[in-house]
Design an enzyme around this catalytic site. Structure first.
Site, PDB file in Angstrom:
ATOM      1  N   HIS A   1       3.880  28.164 -19.759  1.00  0.00           N
ATOM      2  CA  HIS A   1       4.810  27.313 -20.332  1.00  0.00           C
ATOM      3  C   HIS A   1       6.531  27.857 -20.161  1.00  0.00           C
ATOM      4  O   HIS A   1       6.664  29.080 -20.051  1.00  0.00           O
ATOM      5  CB  HIS A   1       4.644  27.332 -21.884  1.00  0.00           C
ATOM      6  CG  HIS A   1       5.724  26.402 -22.559  1.00  0.00           C
ATOM      7  ND1 HIS A   1       5.794  25.165 -22.675  1.00  0.00           N
ATOM      8  CD2 HIS A   1       6.852  27.093 -23.570  1.00  0.00           C
ATOM      9  CE1 HIS A   1       6.723  24.820 -23.529  1.00  0.00           C
ATOM     10  NE2 HIS A   1       7.301  26.053 -23.863  1.00  0.00           N
TER      11      HIS A   1
ATOM     12  N   GLY B   1       1.021  -1.237   0.046  1.00  0.00           N
ATOM     13  CA  GLY B   1       0.134  -0.169  -0.033  1.00  0.00           C
ATOM     14  C   GLY B   1       0.933   1.224   0.094  1.00  0.00           C
ATOM     15  O   GLY B   1       2.103   1.127  -0.269  1.00  0.00           O
TER      16      GLY B   1
END
Length: 437
Positions: free
Chosen positions: A425, A180
């Site tokens: 960007h 997990g």
């Protein structure tokens, strides 16, 4: 002395509840038998992520030639030094919590209910003696502890996550029982340090319940790093004696010992406190929050529960229920993983016709600059309405990027609305926009 609110446990649920109570002007006492911060600060989130960050830096140094940088020698792992840094960070954050609790009475001691209106407090700090506290309302926020596995009880070499976080020597081999979140995070840390790691998971995939594509990707990455992954296997069939250490990380259970809950009308089920959606525990003046309710065992969810419980006690006109839906979860593996909402399999199981958009970080300019191109973004939405249902990210800074999708999903955005967002960007976040195109 009569208090408005007595809080048992100063983990993330109790701490946030106390801050909310102070904001409402309530006479509050916060009771903690150990130290402030609970599991998250002392034996969970913060120490684990501190160790993982050291491993990430170690990995980055190892890639220095990729960035056309030369190092005078090979990096050396100083685990005692890493542990010292961890303890320093914990101490700093604990002092910060103490400062933030200014004006709130904090008492160290072990509380147990005498009845629905009274707790008896066995004082700590060498003071000794008993003190009775009466309050209009109580909040049980006693946290959780690691589960033991029959046949693999904790000892000198079979450890829980709490003990493994404090080891001073790097083992040569490590068996992790349970693939997990906790098991996978430790696998990332120790494999980065050169430990031969084996993960044994009973279910068919790592990170049971999470998106299958994400789990499969993480397993492939681990195998490239030399981590041995065994899924669908009972750990009892393995010879644990051949490993230097064994981590048992099969989950946690509510910590309720010594609280005297049998003296109250609190609802109990399978060793956890059962609450309604308003966090009431079956007695008009007793509520519960955090891991002791065994709902979502996440620190940020516990904080949300703690704040909401206080509002539901003292602001009856503004009572609101809580929901596990759309609560983000993060896995600090390498690469990181972030999840929010429904994954593809869960949505289909609910009978929802879904569409999926995906973008691999191989196509991200920033991911290439960082030299972290493993992974992808996957967005799930309702094919009929366009409503965003969920997202999962495995890749660089996934635990931060999932915050964008959390805001989008919790605000009820559609795929069309998300498409309109212009991301800067070059950034990792623009990969979300790329996924939609």
């Amino acid at each position: 002395m009569m208090y408005d609110l007595a809080i048992i446990g100063a983990g993330w649920a109790g701490f946030n509840a106390a801050l909310r109570a102070r904001a409402l002007g309530l006479k509050t006492v916060l009771i903690e038998k150990d130290v402030l911060g609970g599991t998250c600060l002392n034996k969970g989130c913060i120490p684990a992520k501190t160790l993982i960050q050291s491993a990430k830096v170690y990995n980055l140094i190892g890639k220095s030639k990729t960035f056309s940088l030369s190092m005078p020698g090979d990096p050396v792992v100083d685990l005692p030094g890493i542990q010292a840094r961890k303890e320093h960070i914990i101490a700093q954050l604990r002092r910060g919590m103490e400062s933030m609790l200014s004006g709130i009475e904090v008492v160290r001691g072990e509380a147990r209910f005498v009845d629905n209106d009274t707790v008896e407090l066995e004082l700590a700090d060498g003071i000794g003696g008993l003190k009775k506290i009466n309050s209009r309302y109580f909040l049980a926020a006693s946290g959780s502890k690691p589960l033991e596995l029959p046949g693999l009880e904790f000892n000198r070499t079979i450890l829980s996550s709490s003990e493994l976080l404090s080891i001073r020597d790097v083992p040569s081999t490590l068996l992790i029982v349970g693939g997990g979140v906790i098991g996978c995070e430790f696998a990332s840390f120790f494999s980065a340090l050169g430990v031969q790691v084996t993960i044994a998971e009973l279910m068919p995939q790592l990170l049971p319940g999470m998106d299958r594509d994400v789990a499969r990707k993480l397993e492939n990455i681990y195998k490239k790093k030399g981590v041995r992954v065994l899924t669908g296997i009972d750990a009892a069939k393995l010879d644990t004696a051949v490993f230097s250490l064994v981590l048992v990380s099969i989950g946690r259970k509510a910590e309720l010992s010594g609280l005297g809950l049998e003296k109250t009308g609190i609802r109990m089920e399978q060793n956890r406190i059962v609450t309604d959606d308003f966090l009431n525990a079956g007695v008009p003046n007793i509520y519960a929050a955090g891991d002791c309710t065994a709902r979502l065992m996440l620190a940020h969810f516990a904080g949300y529960q703690g704040r909401t419980a206080v509002d539901n006690m003292f602001l009856p006109d503004a009572r609101r229920g809580i929901s596990e839906a759309n609560i983000p979860s993060c896995v600090f593996t390498d690469p990181e993983i972030g999840n929010i909402g429904l994954n593809e399999e869960e949505a289909k199981q609910k009978g929802i016709a879904v569409e999926v958009r995906r973008f691999d970080f191989l196509g991200s300019g920033m991911a290439r600059i960082l030299e972290e191109t493993e992974g992808f973004i996957k967005i799930v939405f309702d094919a009929k309405t366009g409503k965003l249902l969920g997202a999962c990210i495995i890749g660089p800074k996934a635990t931060e990027l999932i915050g964008i999708m959390t805001v989008a999903i919790q605000s009820g955005m559609t795929i069309a609305g998300l498409k309109e967002i212009v991301f800067a960007h070059p950034t990792l976040s623009e990969a979300i926009g790329d996924a939609l195109r």
